[in-house]
Motif scaffolding. Structure first.
Motif, PDB file in Angstrom:
ATOM      1  N   GLU A  99       5.384   0.126 -10.715  1.00  0.00           N
ATOM      2  CA  GLU A  99       6.575   0.635  -9.970  1.00  0.00           C
ATOM      3  C   GLU A  99       6.848   1.861 -10.468  1.00  0.00           C
ATOM      4  O   GLU A  99       7.058   2.872  -9.691  1.00  0.00           O
ATOM      5  CB  GLU A  99       7.762  -0.411 -10.195  1.00  0.00           C
ATOM      6  N   ILE A 100       6.762   1.950 -11.836  1.00  0.00           N
ATOM      7  CA  ILE A 100       7.308   3.131 -12.263  1.00  0.00           C
ATOM      8  C   ILE A 100       6.364   4.547 -12.164  1.00  0.00           C
ATOM      9  O   ILE A 100       6.723   5.415 -11.801  1.00  0.00           O
ATOM     10  CB  ILE A 100       7.568   3.214 -13.992  1.00  0.00           C
ATOM     11  N   VAL A 101       4.874   4.153 -12.456  1.00  0.00           N
ATOM     12  CA  VAL A 101       3.823   4.979 -12.680  1.00  0.00           C
ATOM     13  C   VAL A 101       3.424   5.600 -11.376  1.00  0.00           C
ATOM     14  O   VAL A 101       3.394   6.570 -10.869  1.00  0.00           O
ATOM     15  CB  VAL A 101       2.709   4.058 -13.314  1.00  0.00           C
ATOM     16  N   HIS A 102       3.581   4.605 -10.226  1.00  0.00           N
ATOM     17  CA  HIS A 102       3.108   4.724  -8.940  1.00  0.00           C
ATOM     18  C   HIS A 102       3.840   5.341  -7.934  1.00  0.00           C
ATOM     19  O   HIS A 102       3.735   5.947  -6.966  1.00  0.00           O
ATOM     20  CB  HIS A 102       2.187   3.980  -8.406  1.00  0.00           C
ATOM     21  N   ARG A 103       5.418   4.700  -7.976  1.00  0.00           N
ATOM     22  CA  ARG A 103       6.400   4.882  -7.078  1.00  0.00           C
ATOM     23  C   ARG A 103       7.383   5.975  -7.666  1.00  0.00           C
ATOM     24  O   ARG A 103       8.032   6.945  -6.553  1.00  0.00           O
ATOM     25  CB  ARG A 103       7.022   3.817  -6.694  1.00  0.00           C
ATOM     26  N   LYS A 104       7.562   6.027  -8.840  1.00  0.00           N
ATOM     27  CA  LYS A 104       8.814   6.682  -9.406  1.00  0.00           C
ATOM     28  C   LYS A 104       8.451   8.095 -10.229  1.00  0.00           C
ATOM     29  O   LYS A 104       8.948   9.092  -9.683  1.00  0.00           O
ATOM     30  CB  LYS A 104       9.551   5.888 -10.315  1.00  0.00           C
ATOM     31  N   LEU A 105       7.466   8.132 -11.086  1.00  0.00           N
ATOM     32  CA  LEU A 105       7.232   9.311 -11.972  1.00  0.00           C
ATOM     33  C   LEU A 105       6.623  10.463 -10.890  1.00  0.00           C
ATOM     34  O   LEU A 105       6.973  11.602 -11.174  1.00  0.00           O
ATOM     35  CB  LEU A 105       6.083   8.923 -13.016  1.00  0.00           C
ATOM     36  N   PRO A 106       5.887  10.247  -9.698  1.00  0.00           N
ATOM     37  CA  PRO A 106       5.462  11.383  -8.978  1.00  0.00           C
ATOM     38  C   PRO A 106       6.408  12.038  -8.317  1.00  0.00           C
ATOM     39  O   PRO A 106       6.428  13.222  -8.260  1.00  0.00           O
ATOM     40  CB  PRO A 106       4.785  10.480  -7.912  1.00  0.00           C
ATOM     41  N   LEU A 107       7.540  11.131  -7.989  1.00  0.00           N
ATOM     42  CA  LEU A 107       8.726  12.000  -7.547  1.00  0.00           C
ATOM     43  C   LEU A 107       9.598  12.698  -8.574  1.00  0.00           C
ATOM     44  O   LEU A 107      10.451  13.668  -8.207  1.00  0.00           O
ATOM     45  CB  LEU A 107       9.637  10.764  -6.946  1.00  0.00           C
ATOM     46  N   ALA A 111       0.750  -1.366   0.225  1.00  0.00           N
ATOM     47  CA  ALA A 111       0.265  -0.118  -0.037  1.00  0.00           C
ATOM     48  C   ALA A 111       0.942   1.078  -0.012  1.00  0.00           C
ATOM     49  O   ALA A 111       0.496   2.272  -0.550  1.00  0.00           O
ATOM     50  CB  ALA A 111      -0.898   0.059   0.921  1.00  0.00           C
ATOM     51  N   ASP A 112       1.687   1.124   0.702  1.00  0.00           N
ATOM     52  CA  ASP A 112       2.677   2.431   0.798  1.00  0.00           C
ATOM     53  C   ASP A 112       4.069   2.527   0.067  1.00  0.00           C
ATOM     54  O   ASP A 112       4.850   3.193   0.307  1.00  0.00           O
ATOM     55  CB  ASP A 112       3.033   2.747   2.282  1.00  0.00           C
ATOM     56  N   GLY A 113       4.225   1.551  -0.757  1.00  0.00           N
ATOM     57  CA  GLY A 113       5.117   1.448  -1.348  1.00  0.00           C
ATOM     58  C   GLY A 113       6.354   0.671  -0.955  1.00  0.00           C
ATOM     59  O   GLY A 113       7.461   0.278  -1.637  1.00  0.00           O
ATOM     60  N   VAL A 134      15.633   6.422  -7.377  1.00  0.00           N
ATOM     61  CA  VAL A 134      14.644   7.371  -7.235  1.00  0.00           C
ATOM     62  C   VAL A 134      13.619   6.843  -6.119  1.00  0.00           C
ATOM     63  O   VAL A 134      13.247   7.719  -5.356  1.00  0.00           O
ATOM     64  CB  VAL A 134      14.072   7.696  -8.442  1.00  0.00           C
ATOM     65  N   GLU A 135      13.066   5.701  -6.255  1.00  0.00           N
ATOM     66  CA  GLU A 135      11.713   5.339  -5.256  1.00  0.00           C
ATOM     67  C   GLU A 135      12.179   5.393  -3.946  1.00  0.00           C
ATOM     68  O   GLU A 135      10.991   5.565  -3.216  1.00  0.00           O
ATOM     69  CB  GLU A 135      11.568   3.940  -5.736  1.00  0.00           C
ATOM     70  N   ASN A 136      13.196   5.128  -3.562  1.00  0.00           N
ATOM     71  CA  ASN A 136      13.429   5.279  -2.026  1.00  0.00           C
ATOM     72  C   ASN A 136      14.282   6.427  -1.566  1.00  0.00           C
ATOM     73  O   ASN A 136      14.763   6.700  -0.543  1.00  0.00           O
ATOM     74  CB  ASN A 136      14.128   4.134  -1.399  1.00  0.00           C
ATOM     75  N   HIS A 137      14.301   7.593  -2.581  1.00  0.00           N
ATOM     76  CA  HIS A 137      14.960   8.990  -2.344  1.00  0.00           C
ATOM     77  C   HIS A 137      16.421   8.891  -2.224  1.00  0.00           C
ATOM     78  O   HIS A 137      16.924   9.817  -1.449  1.00  0.00           O
ATOM     79  CB  HIS A 137      14.256   9.479  -1.080  1.00  0.00           C
ATOM     80  N   THR A 138      17.108   7.860  -2.526  1.00  0.00           N
ATOM     81  CA  THR A 138      18.583   7.710  -2.567  1.00  0.00           C
ATOM     82  C   THR A 138      19.305   8.208  -3.718  1.00  0.00           C
ATOM     83  O   THR A 138      20.497   8.110  -3.872  1.00  0.00           O
ATOM     84  CB  THR A 138      18.886   6.305  -1.887  1.00  0.00           C
ATOM     85  N   ALA A 139      18.426   8.412  -4.783  1.00  0.00           N
ATOM     86  CA  ALA A 139      19.180   8.874  -6.147  1.00  0.00           C
ATOM     87  C   ALA A 139      19.605  10.455  -5.931  1.00  0.00           C
ATOM     88  O   ALA A 139      19.139  11.232  -5.116  1.00  0.00           O
ATOM     89  CB  ALA A 139      18.169   8.810  -7.350  1.00  0.00           C
ATOM     90  N   SER A 140      20.671  10.509  -6.525  1.00  0.00           N
ATOM     91  CA  SER A 140      21.502  11.766  -6.315  1.00  0.00           C
ATOM     92  C   SER A 140      20.894  12.785  -7.288  1.00  0.00           C
ATOM     93  O   SER A 140      21.220  12.836  -8.431  1.00  0.00           O
ATOM     94  CB  SER A 140      22.694  11.824  -6.428  1.00  0.00           C
ATOM     95  N   MET A 141      20.134  13.940  -7.038  1.00  0.00           N
ATOM     96  CA  MET A 141      19.269  14.631  -7.747  1.00  0.00           C
ATOM     97  C   MET A 141      19.933  16.140  -8.070  1.00  0.00           C
ATOM     98  O   MET A 141      20.362  16.783  -7.056  1.00  0.00           O
ATOM     99  CB  MET A 141      18.100  14.999  -7.643  1.00  0.00           C
ATOM    100  N   LEU A 142      19.971  16.705  -9.026  1.00  0.00           N
ATOM    101  CA  LEU A 142      20.253  18.265  -9.359  1.00  0.00           C
ATOM    102  C   LEU A 142      19.195  19.068  -8.419  1.00  0.00           C
ATOM    103  O   LEU A 142      19.601  20.226  -7.946  1.00  0.00           O
ATOM    104  CB  LEU A 142      20.374  18.660 -10.587  1.00  0.00           C
TER     105      LEU A 142
END
Length: 542
Positions: free
Chosen positions: A398-406, A114-116, A290-298
């Motif tokens: 996985e992509i649509v619901h957990r990643k693209l919104p981020l 439910a919460d990823g 990305v999904e767990n907020h550990t990708a390094s982003m600009l």
């Protein structure tokens, strides 16, 4: 010598060219390609391709065979994609292994929860022993309360550097550990003995051969976040002839150490070479996912002001180690998911070139979920290969619901920009990241071309995944996608003069597929009939 003639099918000759032709192999080498209509020579063995396709053996430029083999020997969750089915498999394994101190395995996807993320509560009713399960992406662990308790993890436990303990609103650990936090419980898993590790590697090798892979680059050799060191198993299998694949070993860069480990890396390279193995690559993790907020982003994740993920290494440290490794003749295999991580990898290679010029070490950056527009052209300019994980480039749950919104609307438009990289002249090479996703190169090639999932893939689920392409303008031409797993991957593996092509003098690393591969629509259902390494049959379909 033993001559074999392959006939009555399509031959893939590279750069998108297919020909209805025949191939003559003598011993471990290709003798010649015989054009349609030319007289066929005599041979000791005739292989009728039955209208299928003969290709060079596939290369996988980023894979984790030992981890995949260990998971297959434990609780293997990869064949299903449902919370209830996960729990049923875990319970069945627990019942079948009453004497195990710890229950372990992996392959779960977060989108079924439910919460990823799953929780310890999901597991607590199954068994009172520690349960430790790797996520399919190998960036997290799902554990039960018994595992948290055995590891001494509670609300007072701090997050380790480069990792995160997922917590509820009151600060209590939920049962999810991300990135370097996995080390807090991994010590509970009994260390597999040499027999188990060798069995796991042989299991993985059989699976890779069954999908036509004859060469791979192991992306985590050494003591790493991904489990035991595969090197002893490789040396053992190579020593007694059980290693039938060609393998490049990417040694793990230990972020807790500095340049003093360079001498150790050089020693392993030399000892591996003495055993006939290539360990001239070093794997450097720059960020997570990305999904767990550990990708390094600009820029921060959408909806999360100030959160730009995690950079495991500072840009300055990355430049220092890349320059040193390049000077020592190592290829650097970077893991970079976020656009900041991709930029820092390119900056590090550029600094090494400024320091001592282009040395031809064939550096490559793996995954590349996001690349800033200004950095796309730098891959070709710096001779850095783009090592893409093509099967991810689709609209699944996985992509649509957990990643693209981020990512947000703007960054979503440059998600997996393979087409832009190709048009800018970058060399595209392919890696599966198995066991994160299937090792089947045909499925990855199909998705690289169509930007869609495949009906045959149990993880390609969700509305539109089979019909609605993910940024179709970022698709690759079929020939480019094929060569990413053939000639171009052979280049990144330093084997392009010997493998990756059906040409006279090349090694007879071959794969016979039961479909006409000129049409990408056949790739999902196509099956490998036989795989050869150096003319020796290493896989035959039952």
């Amino acid at each position: 010598m033993h001559a074999t003639l392959f006939t009555n099918g399509q031959l893939y000759l590279g750069r998108g060219v297919f020909a209805h032709a025949s191939l003559l192999v003598d011993g471990d080498r290709i003798l010649r390609v015989i054009a349609e209509g030319d007289e066929l020579p005599a041979a000791e063995e005739l292989v009728d391709l039955e209208g299928g396709t003969l290709l060079p053996g596939f290369h996988d430029a980023h894979v984790h065979p030992l981890l995949a083999g260990i998971q297959a020997l434990g609780i293997d969750l990869k064949p299903v994609h449902d919370r209830g089915e996960y729990l049923a498999l875990i319970a069945a394994h627990a019942e079948a292994n009453p004497n195990a101190d710890v229950l372990t395995g992996g392959g779960w996807f977060g989108d079924v929860f439910a919460d990823g993320f799953p929780t310890a509560a999901d597991l607590d009713g199954i068994d009172d022993r520690p349960v430790i399960l790797h996520s399919h992406d190998a960036h997290g662990l799902w554990v039960n309360t018994a595992a948290l308790r055995a590891a001494g993890i509670d609300e007072t436990t701090p997050d380790p550097d480069g990792g995160r303990i997922v917590r509820d609103e009151s600060g209590r650990p939920t049962g999810m550990l991300l990135e370097s936090a996995v080390a807090l419980v991994e010590h509970l898993i009994p260390v597999p003995d040499s027999t188990c590790l060798e069995s796991a590697l042989e299991t993985a090798q059989r699976e890779l051969h069954s999908v036509g892979v004859t060469t791979w680059q192991d992306a985590a050799v050494g003591e790493s976040d991904l489990g035991p060191d595969p090197l002893p198993a490789y040396l053992s299998l190579a020593g007694d002839g059980r290693l039938t694949a060609r393998v490049v070993l990417a040694q793990w860069w230990d972020r807790a150490r500095g340049l003093e480990q360079l001498a150790d890396l050089e020693q392993v390279r030399a000892s591996a070479a003495a055993a006939g193995l290539d360990a001239g690559t070093v794997k450097v993790m720059i960020d997570g996912m990305v999904e767990n907020h550990t990708a390094s982003m600009l820029e921060p994740f959408a909806g999360h002001p100030g959160d730009v993920g995690i950079a495991f290494l500072s840009p300055e440290t990355l430049i220092e180690l890349t320059t040193a490794l390049d000077a020592a003749g190592f290829q650097v295999h970077f893991h970079a998911v976020g656009d900041a991580a991709a930029r820092h990898a390119l900056d590090a290679v550029e600094a090494a070139i400024r320091h001592h010029g282009l040395r031809g070490n064939r550096h490559h950056v793996a995954h590349l979920d996001l690349i800033d527009v200004s950095d796309v052209s730098r891959f070709a300019e710096l001779e850095v290969a783009a090592n893409v994980t093509a099967l991810w480039a689709r609209r699944d749950e996985e992509i649509v619901h957990r990643k693209l919104p981020l990512l947000g609307a703007e960054r979503e438009q440059r998600h997996f920009p393979f087409g832009d990289l190709h048009r800018a002249g970058a060399r595209i090479v392919g890696g599966s990241d198995w066991p994160v996703t299937t090792p089947n190169p045909l499925w990855s090639i199909s998705t690289a071309v169509t930007r869609r999932g495949l009906a045959e893939d149990p993880h390609a689920i969700g509305a539109g995944v089979l019909d609605d392409p993910l940024l179709p303008e970022q698709s690759l031409p079929l020939g480019v996608a094929l060569d990413a797993y053939l000639a171009d991957a052979a280049w990144v593996n330093r084997l392009e003069t010997e493998t990756g092509r059906l040409e006279a003098g090349c090694l007879a690393d071959l794969v016979w597929v039961d479909a006409d591969l000129r049409e990408v629509g056949t790739y999902g259902s196509a099956r490998v009939r036989r795989t050869y390494v150096g003319g020796e049959l290493v896989y035959q379909a039952p």
